[in-house]
Design a protein around this motif. Sequence first.
Motif, PDB file in Angstrom:
ATOM      1  N   GLN A 192     -15.388  51.567  85.209  1.00  0.00           N
ATOM      2  CA  GLN A 192     -16.195  52.422  84.360  1.00  0.00           C
ATOM      3  C   GLN A 192     -15.908  52.177  82.884  1.00  0.00           C
ATOM      4  O   GLN A 192     -14.746  51.952  82.489  1.00  0.00           O
ATOM      5  N   LEU A 193     -16.965  52.251  82.091  1.00  0.00           N
ATOM      6  CA  LEU A 193     -16.851  52.265  80.644  1.00  0.00           C
ATOM      7  C   LEU A 193     -17.060  53.691  80.163  1.00  0.00           C
ATOM      8  O   LEU A 193     -17.942  54.395  80.661  1.00  0.00           O
ATOM      9  N   PHE A 194     -16.265  54.121  79.184  1.00  0.00           N
ATOM     10  CA  PHE A 194     -16.406  55.456  78.614  1.00  0.00           C
ATOM     11  C   PHE A 194     -16.858  55.316  77.173  1.00  0.00           C
ATOM     12  O   PHE A 194     -16.166  54.731  76.335  1.00  0.00           O
ATOM     13  N   LEU A 195     -18.042  55.851  76.871  1.00  0.00           N
ATOM     14  CA  LEU A 195     -18.672  55.666  75.576  1.00  0.00           C
ATOM     15  C   LEU A 195     -18.904  57.004  74.896  1.00  0.00           C
ATOM     16  O   LEU A 195     -19.146  58.024  75.559  1.00  0.00           O
ATOM     17  N   VAL A 196     -18.866  56.995  73.580  1.00  0.00           N
ATOM     18  CA  VAL A 196     -19.185  58.170  72.786  1.00  0.00           C
ATOM     19  C   VAL A 196     -20.279  57.786  71.803  1.00  0.00           C
ATOM     20  O   VAL A 196     -20.171  56.783  71.091  1.00  0.00           O
ATOM     21  N   ARG A 197     -21.322  58.579  71.766  1.00  0.00           N
ATOM     22  CA  ARG A 197     -22.440  58.282  70.863  1.00  0.00           C
ATOM     23  C   ARG A 197     -22.084  58.657  69.438  1.00  0.00           C
ATOM     24  O   ARG A 197     -21.477  59.699  69.178  1.00  0.00           O
ATOM     25  N   ASP A 198     -22.449  57.778  68.490  1.00  0.00           N
ATOM     26  CA  ASP A 198     -22.252  58.076  67.072  1.00  0.00           C
ATOM     27  C   ASP A 198     -22.919  59.392  66.719  1.00  0.00           C
ATOM     28  O   ASP A 198     -24.006  59.710  67.206  1.00  0.00           O
ATOM     29  N   ARG A 199     -22.268  60.134  65.852  1.00  0.00           N
ATOM     30  CA  ARG A 199     -22.832  61.413  65.437  1.00  0.00           C
ATOM     31  C   ARG A 199     -22.491  61.668  63.984  1.00  0.00           C
ATOM     32  O   ARG A 199     -21.571  61.066  63.424  1.00  0.00           O
ATOM     33  N   ALA A 200     -23.242  62.554  63.375  1.00  0.00           N
ATOM     34  CA  ALA A 200     -22.958  62.944  62.004  1.00  0.00           C
ATOM     35  C   ALA A 200     -21.717  63.820  61.962  1.00  0.00           C
ATOM     36  O   ALA A 200     -21.392  64.516  62.937  1.00  0.00           O
TER      37      ALA A 200
END
Length: 450
Positions: free
Chosen positions: A288-296
Amino acid sequence: MTAERVEEKVRETLRSVALDGVRAPEDLVEQVVRRRGRRRFSQAAGAAVAVAAITAGAVFGFGGTGDGPERSARPAASPEGWRPWQADVPEAGGRGCLVDGSALYCSGSKYDAAKFDAGTGKRLWTVKVNREGDGIDRPFAVRDGVVYAYRNHTAKNQPDGDYMGGTDLMAVDADNGDVLWWVKMPQDDRTGQAAMLINGAVLANTPSLRTLSALDPRTGKEKWRHTWDRGTACQRAVLGGVPHLLCTRDTDEPHDTDVIRLDPVTGDATKVTTVPGRQQLLGASEDQLFLVRDRAVTDKNMLLTTVSSSGEQTSRTRRADTGLATSEVVGDRLITVNRQGRASVYSLTTGETLWSRPVGIELPGKGRARGIAAPVVSTGQGVVYFFGPTGDLSGLDLRTGEQVWRGHVDTGEPGPGPRPGETSQVLLYGDVLITQKDGRLVSLLPRIDD
């Protein structure tokens, strides 16, 4: 403006600036660009720090419940032949260490690589620096009798007197310390994104910024290479020995992120899936890859996405927080310590907070967040260990967060603040702990009894 264009502007500006009538030297130009490149790479790849340190603490919210692995009832046991030891070796260990079997591989101000007996602390061999060291760049992997590490590729000044720095990836014989081969890297990136082991090869960011090459582990010869388009940025991860890329457009405007699998034998690329938005890599487990979406910065929520090797996606939105002292992804768990001294364990698979407890060590003051080491987990005992800047050690039950052990080591006089090369680590040799801070190594056995 793309990253490549920004770097060219930096070069043009520095080359045209005269200070007291003296033009900025070429090595200064490249040093600034390389350091900017390293920061950009870290921002794109080191989400375990870069993302977590911004979103921090309650990535999934506090107060959840979950069942962690059971902690073994057995007491800590030392490997055969081990005895407590300590050594002050900033010249050989001040840039950090790696444990592999009964060996400890380190680097420092005078040696790009050094091998110690993890049981006794005895120094077995060294590889002298090719030039002065630069940054936290300890050996990063050992496999089949070969140690993989970094060095500066320029040993002497150029004919005009300037020193042009840079980074080599090098392979060292684990038995005798002989340098087997080295390849020149395109920038001074020595993070986990610069090179990594895959099935049958070493995957390295060489010979250009937009190229990955699979290198023969014994000779360094190129097996295959993969290059992506200009204006695209790609992060890297390995799932079960297979390399994966997370690629998005390198622009100010957000774009979706493609997950691409590379065949470890041929380098053939296959798009696995596309994840909406620009994603940062938080970590990876076996599948599994664990990703976090860019945010302000002003966003109160963050989006975590889990992507399997088959391309299946699961996303969850959770409230974000700020103020981490350290964090580490271990398997499918995110382990954090916030600046208030609270340790938490989150399941990246389920999104649950497994527990949140006081960490049990004195935390660094403001501006010294790097003084606390990344935690390590003893799966055999079911304990997560933490090491603070003043020498405090704490072991928490991985299942419940209960403190089951505490200790202390002498770390020497504290410095005035974090330095660029400052490192602190807690490592595991079986059940034995090895702490490292600025080259002072201490090996001890935590006495944990039920």
